[in-house]
Design an enzyme around this catalytic site. Structure first.
Site, mmCIF file in Angstrom:
data_model
loop_
_atom_site.group_PDB
_atom_site.id
_atom_site.type_symbol
_atom_site.label_atom_id
_atom_site.label_comp_id
_atom_site.label_asym_id
_atom_site.label_seq_id
_atom_site.Cartn_x
_atom_site.Cartn_y
_atom_site.Cartn_z
ATOM 1 N N CYS A 149 -34.216 -9.747 29.555
ATOM 2 C CA CYS A 149 -34.735 -9.138 28.218
ATOM 3 C C CYS A 149 -36.359 -8.867 28.697
ATOM 4 C CB CYS A 149 -34.934 -10.656 27.407
ATOM 5 S SG CYS A 149 -36.068 -11.830 27.977
ATOM 6 N N HIS B 221 -50.415 -4.789 27.069
ATOM 7 C CA HIS B 221 -50.324 -4.736 25.818
ATOM 8 C C HIS B 221 -49.963 -3.627 24.886
ATOM 9 C CE1 HIS B 221 -51.750 -6.052 21.667
ATOM 10 N NE2 HIS B 221 -51.210 -7.122 22.071
#
Lengths: 878, 878
Positions: free
Chosen positions: A829, A453
């Site tokens: 992506c 994260h």
């Protein structure tokens, strides 16, 4: 002669060329090339890498090798008028390794071979008696260590003892006699170590060649190859060459030179030299060297000749070259050349300059700057005088930062907003830390990998980050960060460099790159050449603005989860706690309004450019407090009613393997009102922009599709909402629809999926994770490093796309998707969208575009051009 | 006539055959077949499914359809001498749906069409006036409901009002006049509901046909098809047929009959009939029916004729048939036939009997018992008088059990060992619960799916289990289990049936299947026919013994993690806490000794049979206490030193997504001593067996392979250990090596993997999980049911192998693996190995074997034979 390949084990310099690098090694091939173009190279020959490979495979030298070596040696003796071991006119040899790819200092070399007590008199005639004994003791040191495996300290000890008893400061203070005594001491040490020193120089030569072969598999060499990605099965060549001496008194010298300045790229020859010294003395750095320009004072003729040689080399190689040279008694010899390494800014300057000079064409110039080098030109970095790092973690987001340690997001937010430079230091981060992350100048975590994260968010924000610095012990209660014996406190200043993963105590001076018009020129050239379009991953209008500045042609991935965080967290929590579709819908009203504003701002920035918006992907429990913390609070302080509701919801939504749970389209299926609200927000924002005269180009993307029925369901939901808006009289909006391909099944079913959408976007993070069954976060600090070390993983598949598994799925999906719908748009992506090697694969698979974070866009533009120009791999300029 | 397919919308009974089921529906095709073989079928025709499909696709009847209906009707009128709507000789029609696959009661029917006030007099001539008005009111009720959508209650209300005002007990007590009044009331109700009743019977017929078409897409019909796996795009046929009446007084009757007893399979015709009644009266169950044999008393001639017809049908269909028949004024009519449904034991008895009778061959007999039916013959089940279940969960492990609720494993262990029958009731289970599970007679969980820990372990032990009973609220503190308002306490007796997922309060009488020699006979036949070998998943010698009794040809998967639980848990924890390879090795010594004993016992039971042993697979934190519980204890009572060590280790090993973390070969790479100890234990056990004169056939299997380099590493480790044992003078042991194929990448790289191993074993649980990116445990109670409902998942991929994604990978892996190593052994060892539909796929992919838990072996043997005999799908006998 015997042996089937007997013709080819040995190649004289005048029979090879630079192109024979794989057979002759880099050094040998370039020596041959210099010989070929008429530069003064001491004569010699190359024992080929093929001979080495045969030796390593069979455990013995190939049959016929030494016969050929002797024949080549005889030829060499004829040219030089000297003979190996000849007491009156002795030939001394250098025996140097030379691998196909540069492995500086990693393998072994023996110099002065042929210097023996028997040849001392003949050597004394070349220089003086001291020279003769100095060569002898140097030979014994190198031969003893490399061929016989006697420790270096033994020889150092002998030398130091002699220096001490002579009252000298270094070996230059020793006389010929004293050096002869050192040689004797060396011989005794070799015998004491139980080793047999062959007295016959021909035998010494044979054993030296074998020793160089063996050094290919030395620990250092293997480790270096692993790091640099050099294959283990190439082997090394051995260059056997007449020694020339820069240490034959005042009319001798030795040095290194570059055809241009390798640090700045300025078109001025650059180098250092020493008078009366050997090459190793220059490299060792123990003596004060002189700048190349001063050579003109002492050796004007040789200086001029050297400059002419450098010009010849650069014109011939059409690139920066570095050389080693030696002047032996006024005669200039070229000992080595290669295409020179250079700094990133030098690479950029030389590439553009050489185009202007007509030396290379634009295609060539584009290939001269490696995409990975660009990072150095784009972000601040630790300066060259940075202190030894306290610890090192993963280089998670490029750039360097200096700030005060904050151990909680709340504190970081408070102090950051107050204007202080703070670095948020956490074991790992979660969406709850977002505001603290925004307020920090950099992030440092002790856990988590390159796609944790913290890392992903940092790259999105263009903030420096070092992640997974596993030596850090963070004690939030004591407000300390400990590494070994160093204890830092909250508020202490540290510096981090996200380009190399370094963490340093205190304020490190940073090098801040300036704007370089050459870079824009190079990237313009790259843009003209690349086939792949380059999109950005950007979640907000600010992100998008940064992306545009870096050349984004559109937004390839707008992650909408960030729209639910911060102030909006209570709203999404209310939605999660709702018990019916009606409550769910009510809870979403305010969120929908805020999202509409977000999208409107985004479309305004990206007017006329495609914006691909992914509907909510992460599991809902990511928006709830941590279950464990609530349980501990329950067991100690007790919970409020609201906390009890949140705990119950979090308990219910808790998952063993959240990556494989209710997320993506599954979330949409179970909570359709969330998706409907998002689609409405997107389409209404686009309608508002259209009404304001803008040209929004939204593409709505569905995540984590597994079956064509799921995709059909999601696409129908989108069209339904669009229809409802149309029926309600809203402005007609053009939009397209895309699906993520991030489960292996989606790739395998692409033919069916292509019926429903305009575009495929390969989510290569998840696709890699699922194809390997490997969680990025869980193995990056444990299994991955060990597996890379043992070569069980060829590369880290989360950095560079795995062509054999993941790539195979992508290739298949592109092919079968196009069979159904030939015009389908295809892109990557995931994190791989900014990785040069992965971009090369994307080009090869015929994808339409790659999408990456704004900070990697320029790298991606260049990498896409390299792919189009078919520059192979990371070693293109080395 | 217009329309390109105009020729085929309508097919008279005498032009069709049984084989036309897809076009004519099951009912219509069999009516045609009966007509064809000369049985007395009331004349009529079929409106085809093609007409229905056209209607549903276009929203209107296909052009030309009603012209053809009229033409066929004219023909019918000519045959019967009666005409639709003719006041003097009225023809009444039945208009019945008839889908290609049986969907009993799911679609609509209109009877007595043609009964109008105008035809009442003509009808009265057939029977009496009461008959005429009874037919009229019946027609209005059905037509009103089916075609006009008026609620059934409206008509019931009219009828009940009439019965009440007549002082009768049911409608049989109403006079002709009263029934005429009911008809009038019905007409008024229809008008009141705003509906238009067409008076013209031809128009009524057209609308009735459309209504039957529409009923294909009714909610009930759709739900039924979803459950039964019937495709949505088949459509229904409509059978239009002359009505015959079993209610024309004492010389009329109606009934149903089977050619044999469908409950026991005994070769005796079986059925019921009613005198003076219509078919619906028999089915409704409101009147007391008579056994078929008694028909001989009242209608001896017709009874004989019926038995002859049944013989004709069974000889013609060579299978159990059921029929509906009607006797109208002494004339026997056959109204319907089909291959009859039967109980599992009847299926078995009939299959073997019919072979003995020469009616069918052995191949046919094997196909006559569905593998899924076998479960009923193998395990206890709730008896037919079981009470309404308290709640229902997933049928996780077959069999039924009765016992006292235990809410903790410790309690279950204590009371179970003391001899009490206990059922362990837990939210979910973990390896720590193992001993409690062993001591229980059954397991019940509120969370977790068919492949949750509880379910897998239960099937392994052959214990009944119901999992994921999500209505259960388990409160361990209060010692209660609550469902809605029902509160049960620990110690209360409950019953569970793991075959259907039912949970009941108190002791339910169980049906315990006896030994049936017919079953062994059938399975022997199946074994002779199947191509797939059938192996068992078994972890212990006891498991293996049970597997052998059920026909296992070997052990396809021995999971070694169970060897580390129970008493051995402290030993593996000591290993986990070790800080060096030496400590690790020391900690493993005792475990290795115990494993050696386990394997020796296993090899002894499986002497001469292949035993595939998988090295340790689960992440190590599964062997440590729960982190959260330790944290809560830390925050409240505090931790001991040992607990603190365990917490630290558990913290360090904790993973976000354990399924994707350090497990399988990754564990082996990071903890090679664990694998080395396991390999030693296996090979030493095999050596001991060989020395004792046995013939052990161990195969060592490496789990969770992702790259060929990982596999090579693992195989080298095995061979190294074998070499060390050989060098130490151990008995030479033959062993083979296998790899799991459970990551998509392993499947995609099978060509490379096949270089290193003798066998591939497809771990279809993990492979499915990774291919879909779907965690079995996390979605089984949330996403999966909703996705199945919406048909976003065609089937639950964890029950039945997904052919399009997972199956494609398996097919590819088998093909590419065989290209490298043609003799490679291939099998499935996931849960799918015991699923008949998946076994059919395994056969199609050309796998060598399937491996499943012992309790599913017999099912697998039969399913493998079905696959070899190319019986298609689950509907083979229906």
């Amino acid at each position: 002669m015997s042996g089937s390949n007997a013709d080819s084990w040995v190649v004289p310099f005048d029979e090879g060329r630079a192109a024979d690098k794989l057979l002759l090694g880099g050094k040998g091939a370039n020596l041959a090339e210099m010989t070929h173009i008429g530069l003064p190279v001491p004569p010699g020959f190359v024992v080929t890498t093929e001979a080495c490979r045969s030796y390593l495979a069979e455990g013995q030298v190939p049959s016929g090798l030494f016969d050929q070596v002797e024949a080549a040696l005889k030829d060499l003796e004829a040219r030089t008028g000297r003979r190996l071991g000849d007491p009156s006119a002795p030939l001394l040899l250098s025996v140097r390794s030379g691998a196909p790819f540069s492995m500086p200092g990693m393998m072994d070399t023996v110099l002065d071979l042929g210097a023996t007590p028997e040849t001392a008199a003949g050597l004394a005639e070349m220089g003086d008696e001291r020279f003769a004994w100095d060569a002898t003791r140097r030979f014994l040191e190198m031969y003893g260590r490399v061929v016989l495996g006697v420790s270096e300290e033994t020889f150092n000890h002998n030398l130091e003892a002699a220096i001490e008893s002579a009252g000298a400061t270094d070996e230059r203070g020793l006389s010929a006699e004293q050096l002869a005594e050192v040689s004797d001491a060396h011989r005794r040490s070799i015998a004491d170590a139980g080793q047999d020193l062959p007295e016959e120089p021909h035998e010494q030569l044979h054993l030296a060649i074998e020793a160089v072969f063996r050094s290919w598999n030395g620990d250092r060499a293997r480790a270096y190859r692993r790091v640099e990605g050099i294959p283990d099965d190439l082997g090394t060549a051995v260059n056997v060459q007449m020694m020339v001496f820069g240490n034959l008194g005042d009319r001798s010298a030795t040095g290194v030179a570059f055809t241009r300045d390798p640090a700045t790229g300025e078109n001025v020859p650059y180098g250092d030299f020493l008078i009366g010294a050997q090459g190793e003395d220059v490299v060792a750095g123990t003596r004060h060297v002189h700048p190349l320009a001063e050579l003109a004072d002492e050796f004007p003729e040789q200086h001029e000749q050297l400059l002419a040689n450098l010009d010849t080399l650069e014109a011939h190689y059409r690139d920066l070259c570095d050389v080693e040279f030696t002047i032996e008694s006024d005669t200039l010899w070229m000992l080595q050349t290669r295409v020179g390494k250079r700094s990133a800014s030098a690479a950029l300057r030389m590439a553009t300059d050489m185009v202007d000079e007509g030396l290379i064409d634009v295609d060539e110039a584009v290939t001269r700057v490696r995409p990975k080098q660009l990072e150095q030109l784009l972000h601040p970095q630790f300066g060259s005088d940075a202190p030894e790092p306290l610890t090192t973690g993963l280089a998670a987001s490029p750039g360097a930062a200096v700030g005060a340690i904050c151990l909680s997001s709340d504190e970081a937010k408070e102090r950051g907003i107050a204007g202080e430079d703070v670095i948020l230091v956490r074991p790992e981060t979660s969406p709850e830390d977002l505001e603290g992350m925004v307020a920090s100048v950099g992030l440092l975590t002790s856990r988590g990998g390159l796609v944790s994260h913290a890392a992903v968010v940092a790259r999105g924000f263009g903030k420096p980050a070092v992640c997974g610095a596993s030596e850090l012990r963070i004690d939030a209660k004591a407000d300390t960060v400990t590494v070994g014996d160093t204890v830092l406190h909250a508020g202490d200043v540290i510096s981090i460099d996200g380009t190399n993963g370094q963490v340093a105590v205190g304020e490190v001076d940073l090098e801040i790159p300036g704007d370089d018009p050459r870079l824009e020129r190079l990237l313009d050239w790259a843009d003209e050449r690349r086939v792949l379009h380059v999109f950005a991953n950007a979640d907000t209008a600010d992100d998008a603005g940064r992306a545009l500045e870096s050349g984004a042609e559109g937004i390839g991935l707008c992650r909408t989860e960030h729209q639910f965080l911060g102030d909006r967290l209570p709203l999404i929590q209310k939605m999660i706690l709702s018990r019916s579709p009606e409550e769910e819908r009510d809870a979403l009203v305010e969120l929908e309004r805020q999202q509409r504003e977000d999208f409107e701002a985004l479309f305004e920035v990206m007017d006329g450019k495609r914006v691909v918006i992914r509907l909510l992907d992460p599991p809902l429990h990511e928006f709830l407090p941590n279950v464990e913390e609530l349980h501990i609070k329950e067991a100690t302080d007790g919970l409020s009613d609201h906390e009890r509701d949140l705990l119950e919801a979090a308990e219910q939504l808790r998952e063993h393997d959240p990556m494989l749970g209710v997320r993506g389209i599954r979330l949409g299926v179970l909570r359709p009102e969330v998706y409907r609200a998002q689609v409405r927000a997107i389409l209404e924002a686009a309608a508002a922009r259209t009404a304001a005269g803008g040209n929004p180009l939204p593409e709505i993307m569905l995540p984590l599709i597994g079956t064509s029925q799921e995709l059909e369901w999601g696409v129908n939901l989108i069209h339904e909402v669009a229809g409802e808006l149309r029926d309600a009289g809203a402005e007609e909006v053009d939009y397209t629809v895309a699906t993520m391909i991030e489960t292996p099944r989606a790739a395998l079913r692409s033919g069916a999926l292509a019926q429903y959408v305009d575009a495929f976007s390969f989510g290569t993070n998840d696709l890699t994770q699922l194809t390997f069954g490997l969680s990025r976060d869980d193995v990056e600090a444990t299994y991955t490093p060990r597996a890379l070390e043992l070569k069980l993983l060829p590369v880290d598949p989360f950095r560079t796309l795995d062509p054999d598994g993941v790539g195979r799925l992508i290739e298949l999906a592109v092919k079968e998707g196009r069979e159904t719908f030939p015009e389908i748009v295809t892109g990557i992506c995931g994190e791989h969208g900014g990785d040069p090697d992965s971009i090369a694969l994307a080009h090869r698979y015929g994808l339409t575009h790659v999408s990456c974070s704004a900070s990697r866009l320029k790298v991606a533009r260049l990498a896409a051009a390299h792919a189009a120009l078919e520059v192979s791999g990371p070693d293109a300029t080395a």
